[in-house]
Each structure stands twice: as structure tokens, then as C-alpha cells.
Design an enzyme around this catalytic site. Sequence first.
Site, short mmCIF file in Angstrom:
data_model
loop_
_atom_site.label_atom_id
_atom_site.label_comp_id
_atom_site.label_asym_id
_atom_site.label_seq_id
_atom_site.Cartn_x
_atom_site.Cartn_y
_atom_site.Cartn_z
N THR A 1 80.71 45.49 50.94
CA THR A 1 79.41 46.17 50.97
C THR A 1 79.54 47.68 50.84
O THR A 1 78.72 48.31 50.18
CB THR A 1 78.69 45.83 52.31
OG1 THR A 1 78.63 44.42 52.43
CG2 THR A 1 77.30 46.40 52.34
N ASP B 1 84.60 40.00 46.97
CA ASP B 1 83.92 39.81 48.24
C ASP B 1 85.02 39.43 49.23
O ASP B 1 85.92 38.65 48.89
CB ASP B 1 82.90 38.68 48.12
CG ASP B 1 82.08 38.54 49.39
OD1 ASP B 1 82.65 38.10 50.41
OD2 ASP B 1 80.88 38.86 49.36
N SER B 2 84.95 39.94 50.45
CA SER B 2 86.07 39.69 51.36
C SER B 2 86.20 38.22 51.76
O SER B 2 87.22 37.80 52.27
CB SER B 2 85.98 40.59 52.60
OG SER B 2 85.04 40.11 53.51
N SER B 3 85.16 37.42 51.51
CA SER B 3 85.28 35.98 51.78
C SER B 3 86.28 35.32 50.82
O SER B 3 86.79 34.24 51.09
CB SER B 3 83.92 35.29 51.62
OG SER B 3 82.98 35.93 52.45
N ASP C 1 83.93 40.89 56.68
CA ASP C 1 84.10 39.50 57.15
C ASP C 1 85.54 39.11 57.42
O ASP C 1 85.83 38.45 58.41
CB ASP C 1 83.47 38.52 56.15
CG ASP C 1 81.95 38.52 56.24
OD1 ASP C 1 81.43 39.16 57.16
OD2 ASP C 1 81.31 37.88 55.39
N THR D 1 88.84 41.94 66.11
CA THR D 1 88.16 40.72 65.68
C THR D 1 86.71 41.10 65.37
O THR D 1 86.16 41.99 66.01
CB THR D 1 88.29 39.63 66.78
OG1 THR D 1 87.83 38.41 66.26
CG2 THR D 1 87.54 39.97 68.05
N THR E 1 94.33 31.50 72.84
CA THR E 1 93.12 31.12 73.56
C THR E 1 91.87 31.22 72.67
O THR E 1 91.79 32.08 71.80
CB THR E 1 92.91 31.99 74.82
OG1 THR E 1 91.64 31.67 75.40
CG2 THR E 1 92.95 33.48 74.54
N GLN E 2 90.91 30.34 72.93
CA GLN E 2 89.61 30.40 72.25
C GLN E 2 88.75 31.53 72.81
O GLN E 2 87.77 31.92 72.18
CB GLN E 2 88.84 29.08 72.47
CG GLN E 2 89.42 27.90 71.78
CD GLN E 2 88.62 26.62 72.05
OE1 GLN E 2 87.50 26.67 72.55
NE2 GLN E 2 89.19 25.48 71.70
N CYS E 3 89.09 32.01 74.00
CA CYS E 3 88.26 33.05 74.63
C CYS E 3 88.37 34.35 73.83
O CYS E 3 89.44 34.68 73.33
CB CYS E 3 88.74 33.33 76.06
SG CYS E 3 88.64 31.88 77.11
#
Length: 343
Positions: A16, A60-62, A93, A168, A279-281
Site C-alpha cells: 500500500t 502484494d505482500s500476500s 500483511d 507480529t 505458544t498460541q498466546c
Amino acid sequence: MSKMQPNILLIYTGGTIGMVKDFKTGALRAFNFKNLLKSIPELNLLDCKIESVSFETPIDSSNMNPDYWVKIAKIIEINYDNFDGFVVLHGSDTMSYTASALSFMLENLAKPIVFTGSQLPIGDLRTDAKENLITSIQVASLQYRNKPVIKEVCLYFEYKLYRANRTTKINAEHFEAFSSPNYPDLAESGVHLKVNKNQLFSPNLRKKLTVHKKLNNNVALIKLFPGISETLLESIFNTPNLEGVILETYGSGNCTTEAWFIDLLKTNIIKGIHIINVTQCPSGSVIMGHYETSSQLKKIGVISGKDITTEAAISKLMYLLANNVSKDVFKIVYETPLRGEMT
């Protein structure tokens, strides 16, 4: 000794930040970076020389993948001796993935590489692109006694500079899109640019830059959820050529203690597949053996990702697998901080 103006190279990959809106049609198109100084005259106020290079076809960063990571690393390698700092413009992203990967690929880096982007295009009235770009260039040109202040890959977004491999993306629509949950900011931009010197990475300056251009993406990322089935996990582990798995577990590294699950992991570890526990946290650390629900993982040889982000975990895995780290020491090497990515 006269102070030389730092040379900064701007690398545009897409995203962007490099878009401008055609006001007649409302469509976004890629911006010509040769006209950068005309569009953002404030850049002339910075005490540095700016040159730019762009991907022939901005992406695009995707669509970002390890081949593009290598492309960015090569641009830096070719220009490394002629520039004092680098600013990489990238879609937000997957920016944390790319920036984390680059931190591993560029060993003994002694100059700043600042990733940035924006949530709104550069020509928008309320854009965040100008501030992000101007401050990123300023950060990349910070010097003390003609030497760069920052000597690592970092990410700048919305008034904060972070260590790249600690970041993140946390928000898809706020300007404050990134967070570094387990590591303090490297700098904060307010009336003054305040650098937290104690948090900066200190590379070995006696060693030359080594650019690692091989990555091994025979890896998988598995997020555990209550009710995950044996068949699903078996099918992932039976993927041809699979060499490593990032396992996103609960809390401080916990998972089900059902026999089939532990046996499946054990069998694959014996087969030579590296399994890393993260970890998912959003923040916090894996502490294997802290609860009974993770002590079995420790026993069978699962690697602890400690407080690493998933983005850094996956790129570190690709990097180490490509560097043929022997099976016996892989666990020790993975659990050791290489670029400040874990505590």
C-alpha cells in the site's frame, strides 16, 4: 573529521505504501519512486542522500515467498558497501515474516535495515505513509562517530521502532498495526526520536557480512485446537519431504496428553522431523515441563521455541534446515538466540 551524509537505499517491493490513488477512477496504481522527492518534499530536510530501487513488478505482500526474500537479500548484498542504511517498503500483511527471515539470512549485519509500510496509500489525505517513510529513513541514517547506531533488521510503524524478528501484525485497520509482545521497543518517535540504546542488538563487528541465500520450506505450521483429529495430524506428518513442524500449543506450551498424540510426535521425531513448540498466546513464553501437559513433550525431544513469535519461528526453521545443521545439535542451535529473536 567532517561528517559525511549517510547514503540510504530505499527498496520498494510492493504494498500500500507505494500506491497512489487515481482521483478520477479511485483505482490504486504503483507509484514511481523516481518522483519521491517531488511528492514528499519533507525528505529534502533529512540529512542524507536517498536512492531507490524497485522490484520490476511490485507484489502484494500476500504473494510474498522465500524466493522474494532471497531477492531482497541479494539487493542488500550488492549494495551493502555503498550504502549506510536500507529501508525496505513492504506490504504490512506479511512484513513480520519477511523481516524476521532477513534477520536470519543476513549474518553479521552491521548496518540498519528498516522495514516499513502503511495502512493507507502515500497520496491519501490521512495517510500514515509519509510519517512511516520519513522516520524510517531518519532511523536508517542515525549515526554516531560516522558509524550506524542501529545494526540489525528492524520494523518501523506508527511512531515505534521494533526488532523485526520480535514483531507480529495485530491489527488490519488501525495505524498501530504491529506489536512486539516479548521485547521492548528499540526507539520511539515523538517530539524527539528516543533510542533505547540498551535494547539494541550488538553484532560481532570483526566478522564480515554473510548472506545466506538458501531457505528450506519443507515445513508445516500446525495450530492445535480442542478436538484436532489424529487423521488430520497424520496426513500433515505424512507430507512428502517434510523436515520440520512448528506446533502452536496452548498457554506456556501445553497440549493434549492423549497417547495417540504423544506417540505420533515421538514417531516423527525418531524419523528425523524437527518439532518446535511455540505458544498460541500473543505474548509470553513456552516453558516445557512447567505443567504435566508439556513434560511429555520435553521427554520425547520437542524443541522449545521459548518466547519466539510464530513468524520468526518459521523463518528460523527454514534458515537452519537449509544450512544443514546436523540432527544431533539442531535442538541446541534452535533454542539459542541467533539474532535476538528469543530471550
